[in-house]
Design a protein around this motif. Structure first.
Motif, PDB file in Angstrom:
ATOM      1  N   ARG A   9       0.843  -1.190   0.000  1.00 20.84           N
ATOM      2  CA  ARG A   9       0.000   0.000   0.000  1.00 20.84           C
ATOM      3  C   ARG A   9       0.874   1.234   0.000  1.00 20.84           C
ATOM      4  O   ARG A   9       2.009   1.200   0.451  1.00 20.84           O
ATOM      5  CB  ARG A   9      -0.965   0.008   1.167  1.00 20.84           C
ATOM      6  N   ILE A  10       0.317   2.311  -0.530  1.00 19.95           N
ATOM      7  CA  ILE A  10       1.000   3.594  -0.533  1.00 19.95           C
ATOM      8  C   ILE A  10       0.691   4.285   0.790  1.00 19.95           C
ATOM      9  O   ILE A  10      -0.450   4.308   1.240  1.00 19.95           O
ATOM     10  CB  ILE A  10       0.536   4.472  -1.712  1.00 19.95           C
ATOM     11  N   SER A  11       1.726   4.823   1.397  1.00 20.55           N
ATOM     12  CA  SER A  11       1.569   5.516   2.668  1.00 20.55           C
ATOM     13  C   SER A  11       2.327   6.825   2.601  1.00 20.55           C
ATOM     14  O   SER A  11       3.201   7.008   1.753  1.00 20.55           O
ATOM     15  CB  SER A  11       2.134   4.635   3.797  1.00 20.55           C
ATOM     16  N   GLY A  12       2.005   7.726   3.494  1.00 21.93           N
ATOM     17  CA  GLY A  12       2.725   8.992   3.541  1.00 21.93           C
ATOM     18  C   GLY A  12       2.222   9.852   4.675  1.00 21.93           C
ATOM     19  O   GLY A  12       1.120   9.657   5.189  1.00 21.93           O
ATOM     20  N   HIS A  13       3.049  10.791   5.051  1.00 22.54           N
ATOM     21  CA  HIS A  13       2.700  11.693   6.143  1.00 22.54           C
ATOM     22  C   HIS A  13       2.203  13.020   5.603  1.00 22.54           C
ATOM     23  O   HIS A  13       1.555  13.779   6.295  1.00 22.54           O
ATOM     24  CB  HIS A  13       3.905  11.885   7.066  1.00 22.54           C
ATOM     25  N   ASP A  14       2.533  13.317   4.361  1.00 24.46           N
ATOM     26  CA  ASP A  14       2.000  14.475   3.655  1.00 24.46           C
ATOM     27  C   ASP A  14       2.112  14.189   2.162  1.00 24.46           C
ATOM     28  O   ASP A  14       2.621  13.149   1.749  1.00 24.46           O
ATOM     29  CB  ASP A  14       2.722  15.776   4.054  1.00 24.46           C
ATOM     30  N   ALA A  15       1.650  15.089   1.360  1.00 20.29           N
ATOM     31  CA  ALA A  15       1.587  14.843  -0.084  1.00 20.29           C
ATOM     32  C   ALA A  15       2.945  14.754  -0.766  1.00 20.29           C
ATOM     33  O   ALA A  15       3.029  14.394  -1.929  1.00 20.29           O
ATOM     34  CB  ALA A  15       0.751  15.932  -0.757  1.00 20.29           C
ATOM     35  N   THR A  16       4.027  15.021  -0.076  1.00 18.99           N
ATOM     36  CA  THR A  16       5.363  14.936  -0.672  1.00 18.99           C
ATOM     37  C   THR A  16       6.152  13.727  -0.180  1.00 18.99           C
ATOM     38  O   THR A  16       7.285  13.529  -0.577  1.00 18.99           O
ATOM     39  CB  THR A  16       6.176  16.212  -0.361  1.00 18.99           C
ATOM     40  N   ASP A  17       5.554  12.936   0.680  1.00 27.74           N
ATOM     41  CA  ASP A  17       6.271  11.829   1.320  1.00 27.74           C
ATOM     42  C   ASP A  17       5.654  10.473   0.973  1.00 27.74           C
ATOM     43  O   ASP A  17       5.643   9.571   1.787  1.00 27.74           O
ATOM     44  CB  ASP A  17       6.268  12.047   2.839  1.00 27.74           C
TER      45      ASP A  17
END
Length: 182
Positions: free
Chosen positions: A84-92
């Motif tokens: 799955r795709i994960s991130g803490h903000d739209a650039t991470d």
């Protein structure tokens, strides 16, 4: 995706002391979201997987690639992963290997098993093993440049080499004392 980091989670699990829920909670130190979701079933699953993963490392140490592969295939079936795709903000944005279940153990074990399987396929089972210091028993990934690692840490290597040196000196002293005087 850092598969080496996922493989390291298998090492961390095998080397962990998981005597009770407090130990499991401590194992996930730094991951409060995992700690808050832990259940008794996670402890049971993690301990069972610990034993099976240790078997993979033991097979690798013994040069038993088919045995390591067979056990990893069984573990992959038991702990299926779902990327799955994960991130803490739209650039991470980054990829995670996670389990299909909602249990903390399902998430962790899917990544650990997948990482170790990728490690074996990439580097071979000669690149992981069980510490050669008989008093230790920890497992490790061999990241050395010449595939020569036999110990889980410098501490174990030093302790083992010092013990071997002392044993040789003791044997030499005993041999000298046993020789008749000329």
């Amino acid at each position: 995706m850092d598969f080496d980091a996922y493989a390291q989670t298998a090492v961390d699990l095998v080397n962990a002391r998981l005597d009770d829920m407090d130990a499991l909670t401590a194992f996930f130190d730094g991951h409060p979201w995992r700690q808050s979701k832990l259940a008794d079933r996670d402890l049971v699953a993690m301990r069972r997987a610990q034993k099976r993963l240790r078997g993979v490392f033991e097979a690798g140490t013994a040069g038993d690639d088919p045995g390591a592969v067979e056990e990893l295939n069984l573990l992959l079936a038991a702990h299926p992963m779902q990327p799955r795709i994960s991130g803490h903000d739209a650039t991470d944005w980054h990829m995670h290997v996670t389990g299909r279940g909602s249990a903390v153990s399902a998430e962790y074990l899917a990544g650990a098993v997948w990482g170790l399987a990728v490690w074996l396929c990439t580097h071979g089972s000669a690149r992981f093993g069980v510490c050669a210091d008989e008093r230790c028993g920890n497992v490790y990934l061999d990241t050395s440049s010449n595939c020569c690692r036999r110990f889980c840490s410098e501490r174990c290597a030093t302790r083992s080499h010092v013990a071997a040196h002392r044993a040789r000196k003791k044997a030499e002293t005993a041999e000298t004392a046993a020789q008749p005087a000329a």
